[in-house]
Design a protein around this motif. Structure first.
Motif, PDB file in Angstrom:
ATOM      1  N   LEU A  50       0.856  -1.185   0.000  1.00  0.00           N
ATOM      2  CA  LEU A  50       0.000   0.000   0.000  1.00  0.00           C
ATOM      3  C   LEU A  50       0.891   1.234   0.000  1.00  0.00           C
ATOM      4  N   VAL A  51       0.687   2.118  -0.977  1.00  0.00           N
ATOM      5  CA  VAL A  51       1.465   3.356  -1.067  1.00  0.00           C
ATOM      6  C   VAL A  51       0.515   4.535  -1.187  1.00  0.00           C
ATOM      7  N   HIS A  52       0.971   5.704  -0.753  1.00  0.00           N
ATOM      8  CA  HIS A  52       0.200   6.915  -1.022  1.00  0.00           C
ATOM      9  C   HIS A  52       1.017   7.860  -1.884  1.00  0.00           C
ATOM     10  N   THR A  53       0.334   8.863  -2.430  1.00  0.00           N
ATOM     11  CA  THR A  53       0.949   9.763  -3.412  1.00  0.00           C
ATOM     12  C   THR A  53       1.089  11.181  -2.866  1.00  0.00           C
ATOM     13  N   SER A  54       1.114  11.326  -1.549  1.00  0.00           N
ATOM     14  CA  SER A  54       1.152  12.653  -0.939  1.00  0.00           C
ATOM     15  C   SER A  54       2.582  13.151  -0.769  1.00  0.00           C
ATOM     16  N   GLY A  55       2.761  14.464  -0.957  1.00  0.00           N
ATOM     17  CA  GLY A  55       4.059  15.072  -0.693  1.00  0.00           C
ATOM     18  C   GLY A  55       4.243  15.452   0.755  1.00  0.00           C
ATOM     19  N   ALA A  83       8.844  13.546 -11.778  1.00  0.00           N
ATOM     20  CA  ALA A  83       9.819  12.898 -10.892  1.00  0.00           C
ATOM     21  C   ALA A  83       9.058  12.280  -9.724  1.00  0.00           C
ATOM     22  N   PHE A  84       9.290  10.999  -9.458  1.00  0.00           N
ATOM     23  CA  PHE A  84       8.649  10.325  -8.335  1.00  0.00           C
ATOM     24  C   PHE A  84       9.604  10.293  -7.141  1.00  0.00           C
ATOM     25  N   LEU A  85       9.086  10.671  -5.979  1.00  0.00           N
ATOM     26  CA  LEU A  85       9.834  10.556  -4.728  1.00  0.00           C
ATOM     27  C   LEU A  85       9.350   9.292  -4.026  1.00  0.00           C
ATOM     28  N   LEU A  86      10.273   8.380  -3.777  1.00  0.00           N
ATOM     29  CA  LEU A  86       9.942   7.045  -3.278  1.00  0.00           C
ATOM     30  C   LEU A  86      10.441   6.841  -1.859  1.00  0.00           C
ATOM     31  N   GLU A  87       9.682   6.048  -1.111  1.00  0.00           N
ATOM     32  CA  GLU A  87      10.123   5.707   0.245  1.00  0.00           C
ATOM     33  C   GLU A  87       9.469   4.402   0.673  1.00  0.00           C
ATOM     34  N   SER A  88      10.221   3.581   1.376  1.00  0.00           N
ATOM     35  CA  SER A  88       9.692   2.388   2.030  1.00  0.00           C
ATOM     36  C   SER A  88      10.731   1.881   3.020  1.00  0.00           C
ATOM     37  N   ASP A  89      10.263   1.268   4.089  1.00  0.00           N
ATOM     38  CA  ASP A  89      11.181   0.653   5.048  1.00  0.00           C
ATOM     39  C   ASP A  89      11.594  -0.740   4.608  1.00  0.00           C
ATOM     40  N   ASP A  90      10.966  -1.234   3.540  1.00  0.00           N
ATOM     41  CA  ASP A  90      11.265  -2.570   3.019  1.00  0.00           C
ATOM     42  C   ASP A  90      11.992  -2.432   1.690  1.00  0.00           C
ATOM     43  N   GLU A  91      13.193  -2.980   1.597  1.00  0.00           N
ATOM     44  CA  GLU A  91      14.023  -2.798   0.413  1.00  0.00           C
ATOM     45  C   GLU A  91      13.395  -3.426  -0.830  1.00  0.00           C
ATOM     46  N   GLU A  92      12.758  -4.582  -0.693  1.00  0.00           N
ATOM     47  CA  GLU A  92      12.143  -5.220  -1.857  1.00  0.00           C
ATOM     48  C   GLU A  92      10.980  -4.372  -2.387  1.00  0.00           C
ATOM     49  N   THR A  93      10.208  -3.796  -1.465  1.00  0.00           N
ATOM     50  CA  THR A  93       9.126  -2.891  -1.874  1.00  0.00           C
ATOM     51  C   THR A  93       9.680  -1.678  -2.603  1.00  0.00           C
ATOM     52  N   LEU A  94      10.770  -1.128  -2.077  1.00  0.00           N
ATOM     53  CA  LEU A  94      11.399   0.029  -2.703  1.00  0.00           C
ATOM     54  C   LEU A  94      11.875  -0.304  -4.110  1.00  0.00           C
ATOM     55  N   VAL A 126      13.620   9.334  -1.087  1.00  0.00           N
ATOM     56  CA  VAL A 126      13.553  10.504  -0.210  1.00  0.00           C
ATOM     57  C   VAL A 126      12.791  10.131   1.064  1.00  0.00           C
ATOM     58  N   ARG A 127      13.373  10.423   2.219  1.00  0.00           N
ATOM     59  CA  ARG A 127      12.708  10.171   3.492  1.00  0.00           C
ATOM     60  C   ARG A 127      11.613  11.209   3.732  1.00  0.00           C
ATOM     61  N   SER A 128      10.690  10.883   4.633  1.00  0.00           N
ATOM     62  CA  SER A 128       9.495  11.714   4.828  1.00  0.00           C
ATOM     63  C   SER A 128       9.823  13.153   5.196  1.00  0.00           C
ATOM     64  N   LYS A 129      10.794  13.372   6.088  1.00  0.00           N
ATOM     65  CA  LYS A 129      11.106  14.737   6.525  1.00  0.00           C
ATOM     66  C   LYS A 129      11.650  15.577   5.369  1.00  0.00           C
ATOM     67  N   ASP A 130      12.419  14.963   4.499  1.00  0.00           N
ATOM     68  CA  ASP A 130      12.959  15.685   3.342  1.00  0.00           C
ATOM     69  C   ASP A 130      11.889  15.885   2.270  1.00  0.00           C
ATOM     70  N   ARG A 131      10.987  14.913   2.145  1.00  0.00           N
ATOM     71  CA  ARG A 131       9.902  15.047   1.170  1.00  0.00           C
ATOM     72  C   ARG A 131       8.992  16.216   1.557  1.00  0.00           C
ATOM     73  N   LEU A 132       8.788  16.414   2.867  1.00  0.00           N
ATOM     74  CA  LEU A 132       7.989  17.547   3.317  1.00  0.00           C
ATOM     75  C   LEU A 132       8.646  18.863   2.908  1.00  0.00           C
ATOM     76  N   ALA A 133       9.960  18.950   3.062  1.00  0.00           N
ATOM     77  CA  ALA A 133      10.682  20.163   2.656  1.00  0.00           C
ATOM     78  C   ALA A 133      10.553  20.386   1.153  1.00  0.00           C
ATOM     79  N   ILE A 134      10.652  19.315   0.373  1.00  0.00           N
ATOM     80  CA  ILE A 134      10.504  19.417  -1.079  1.00  0.00           C
ATOM     81  C   ILE A 134       9.091  19.884  -1.430  1.00  0.00           C
TER      82      ILE A 134
END
Length: 257
Positions: free
Chosen positions: A89-94, A130-141, A158-166
């Protein structure tokens, strides 16, 4: 690698993303919306996706479920959707963090955020996304990278804190810039003038800023500290208190930069 993908949402992102995913060789299995007619409008753009207005996906063949809804709708939808074992499950929010998906029934979670402005009436080429991607699971990533790559899009981890800045930076660069153009249109219209005469200036300014950098491209009365002109402009804008204050604040920030 080809994926089976379900999309939850029927807004601007879903409108463009569903056919793009199919055109990249994947299968869109279902599209969910609270209003079934909205889901149908998306499924009509792809080959054989099922429109849905209920959140039981336990029998779905999809592996990746994309939440393409407003930020406010993500927590409730993530908590309510019933997903099959092994699903992503992924979301598309910045602006929303990865953690917001932590209580969902998904086996794996991630972010698949398209850093672009979407409008239904304007065709979108995903080579320009450009897609900003994140997951704690490497296979999912890895799977999210392959999905983005299949769309011929750039992608970044991109981690969540940096994605917020972007996302904040993108609001300044895109949404605020667009609103300034809208304000310009209103000023011209009030004077009975044709906005078309400003278009070459706008195009040149954006092009120049991207080519030589915004600091080097800055011109105008504030950058020259031309206070007489600034005062004349501010006096002209007194008919609209909001416009006058925005002009004052931005001019001062240019002077202080």
């Amino acid at each position: 690698m080809k994926f089976k993908v379900a999309i939850l949402g029927a807004g601007n992102v879903a409108w463009h993303l569903a056919p793009a995913i199919e055109d990249a060789g994947h299968e869109v299995t279902e599209v969910y919306a609270r209003d079934l007619s909205s889901a149908r409008k998306i499924t009509e753009r792809v080959y054989a996706a099922e429109p849905k207005d209920e959140l039981d996906f336990s029998d779905s063949e999809a592996e990746i479920f994309i939440l393409a809804v407003s930020d406010q709708g993500i927590p409730e939808l993530a908590d309510s959707v019933i997903l099959p074992e092994g699903s992503i499950l992924v979301h598309t929010s910045g602006a929303m963090s990865l953690d917001i998906l932590g209580y969902s029934s998904a086996t794996y979670t991630g972010i698949f955020y398209p850093l672009q402005s979407f409008t239904k009436s304007r065709k979108m080429e995903f080579e320009d996304v450009a897609f900003l991607l994140e997951s704690d699971d490497e296979e999912t990533l890895q799977k999210l990278r392959k999905l983005a790559k299949s769309l011929k899009s750039q992608y970044y981890n991109v981690r969540s804190k940096d994605r917020l800045a972007i996302h904040v930076a993108a609001v300044f660069a895109s949404n605020f810039t667009n609103h300034m153009i809208r304000m310009s249109e209103k000023i011209m219209r009030r004077q009975g003038l044709d906005f078309e005469m400003l278009k070459p200036l706008i195009i040149e300014q954006i092009s120049k800023a991207l080519q030589i950098g915004a600091r080097n491209a800055q011109t105008g009365p504030a950058s020259r500290e031309d206070y007489e002109t600034l005062e004349n402009h501010h006096r002209f804008l007194n008919y609209n208190e909001s416009f006058a204050e925005i002009y004052r604040l931005i001019s001062q920030d240019i002077i202080d930069s």
